[in-house]
Write a protein that holds these residues in place. Sequence first.
Motif, PDB file in Angstrom:
ATOM      1  N   PHE A   1      -4.917  16.243 -21.550  1.00 28.03           N
ATOM      2  CA  PHE A   1      -4.597  15.161 -21.408  1.00 28.03           C
ATOM      3  C   PHE A   1      -5.076  13.889 -21.924  1.00 28.03           C
ATOM      4  N   ILE A   2      -6.296  14.185 -21.186  1.00 32.10           N
ATOM      5  CA  ILE A   2      -7.621  12.748 -21.313  1.00 32.10           C
ATOM      6  C   ILE A   2      -7.677  12.552 -23.155  1.00 32.10           C
ATOM      7  N   PHE A   3      -8.252  13.374 -23.992  1.00 34.76           N
ATOM      8  CA  PHE A   3      -8.638  14.234 -24.907  1.00 34.76           C
ATOM      9  C   PHE A   3      -7.590  14.366 -25.967  1.00 34.76           C
ATOM     10  N   THR A   4      -6.374  15.131 -25.883  1.00 42.44           N
ATOM     11  CA  THR A   4      -6.030  15.176 -26.506  1.00 42.44           C
ATOM     12  C   THR A   4      -4.036  14.846 -26.509  1.00 42.44           C
ATOM     13  N   GLY A   5      -3.764  14.161 -25.249  1.00 45.58           N
ATOM     14  CA  GLY A   5      -2.907  13.561 -24.914  1.00 45.58           C
ATOM     15  C   GLY A   5      -0.885  14.311 -24.716  1.00 45.58           C
TER      16      GLY A   5
ATOM     17  N   ALA B   1      -9.463  24.594 -24.910  1.00 48.67           N
ATOM     18  CA  ALA B   1      -8.397  24.291 -23.728  1.00 48.67           C
ATOM     19  C   ALA B   1      -7.419  22.295 -25.140  1.00 48.67           C
ATOM     20  N   CYS B   2      -8.567  21.953 -25.373  1.00 52.85           N
ATOM     21  CA  CYS B   2      -7.952  20.752 -26.419  1.00 52.85           C
ATOM     22  C   CYS B   2      -8.439  21.199 -27.319  1.00 52.85           C
ATOM     23  N   LEU B   3      -8.260  22.343 -27.675  1.00 53.37           N
ATOM     24  CA  LEU B   3      -8.424  22.643 -29.823  1.00 53.37           C
ATOM     25  C   LEU B   3      -6.228  23.218 -29.698  1.00 53.37           C
TER      26      LEU B   3
ATOM     27  N   ALA C   1      -8.166  24.995 -12.775  1.00 63.53           N
ATOM     28  CA  ALA C   1      -7.104  24.586 -12.314  1.00 63.53           C
ATOM     29  C   ALA C   1      -6.227  23.179 -12.792  1.00 63.53           C
ATOM     30  N   VAL C   2      -6.888  22.231 -12.573  1.00 66.92           N
ATOM     31  CA  VAL C   2      -7.645  21.050 -12.483  1.00 66.92           C
ATOM     32  C   VAL C   2      -7.702  20.410 -13.486  1.00 66.92           C
ATOM     33  N   LEU C   3      -8.346  20.994 -13.584  1.00 72.24           N
ATOM     34  CA  LEU C   3      -9.092  20.596 -15.304  1.00 72.24           C
ATOM     35  C   LEU C   3      -8.560  20.995 -16.301  1.00 72.24           C
ATOM     36  N   LEU C   4      -7.886  21.938 -17.018  1.00 73.63           N
ATOM     37  CA  LEU C   4      -7.829  22.688 -18.003  1.00 73.63           C
ATOM     38  C   LEU C   4      -5.829  21.611 -18.388  1.00 73.63           C
ATOM     39  N   PRO C   5      -5.552  21.106 -17.547  1.00 76.74           N
ATOM     40  CA  PRO C   5      -4.381  20.025 -18.239  1.00 76.74           C
ATOM     41  C   PRO C   5      -5.401  18.959 -17.872  1.00 76.74           C
ATOM     42  N   SER C   6      -5.899  18.305 -17.549  1.00 79.99           N
ATOM     43  CA  SER C   6      -6.295  17.219 -17.324  1.00 79.99           C
ATOM     44  C   SER C   6      -6.923  16.569 -18.343  1.00 79.99           C
ATOM     45  N   VAL C   7      -8.122  17.358 -18.423  1.00 83.27           N
ATOM     46  CA  VAL C   7      -9.126  17.660 -19.262  1.00 83.27           C
ATOM     47  C   VAL C   7      -8.422  17.229 -20.895  1.00 83.27           C
TER      48      VAL C   7
END
Length: 159
Positions: free
Chosen positions: A71-75, A22-24, A63-69
């Motif tokens: 956002f935290i790592f990539t904006g 997700a972060c990539l 479902a909570v972590l995918l967009p949150s993480v």
Amino acid sequence: MTTTTQSLTRTAILNLTILTIACLIPAASHLLAMPLYVLNPMLALLMASILIVRDGRNALLMAVLLPSVSFIFTGMPSALKMICMITELATVATLFDWLKRRWAVLPAMLISVIAAKVVYYALKALIIAPAVLVSTQWTIQLLTILLWTGIFSILYKKA
């Protein structure tokens, strides 16, 4: 190692792998000069998690972590859009977990995703702005929904 410990370890490794992917996605999107978000990758990653782990609680966590993480790592996505995405993915996870006990996998996931899209756009209209409500064409969204739910239902039955 006990079976429970092995299962938790396997789930944690899977979750971390999916979160890394997700972060990539934003980086891959920039590298390829292609808007990968139109393919609804967060939905695909949530479905992968559901498919492999088969635990409603883990699906809700993802479902909570995918967009949150992401956002935290990539904006990406933006903070307000992240809230909309968390709500959308949580709707998919919760509704599918409930519907799969009553219906076949394909209609359960299809209805879950469509209902989640309605929730997403309603929330987006409320907290972001109606002027930027739809950024991806409806036809592309429909095709990706059909693609991901079709692949998911085929793989769900085989696993």
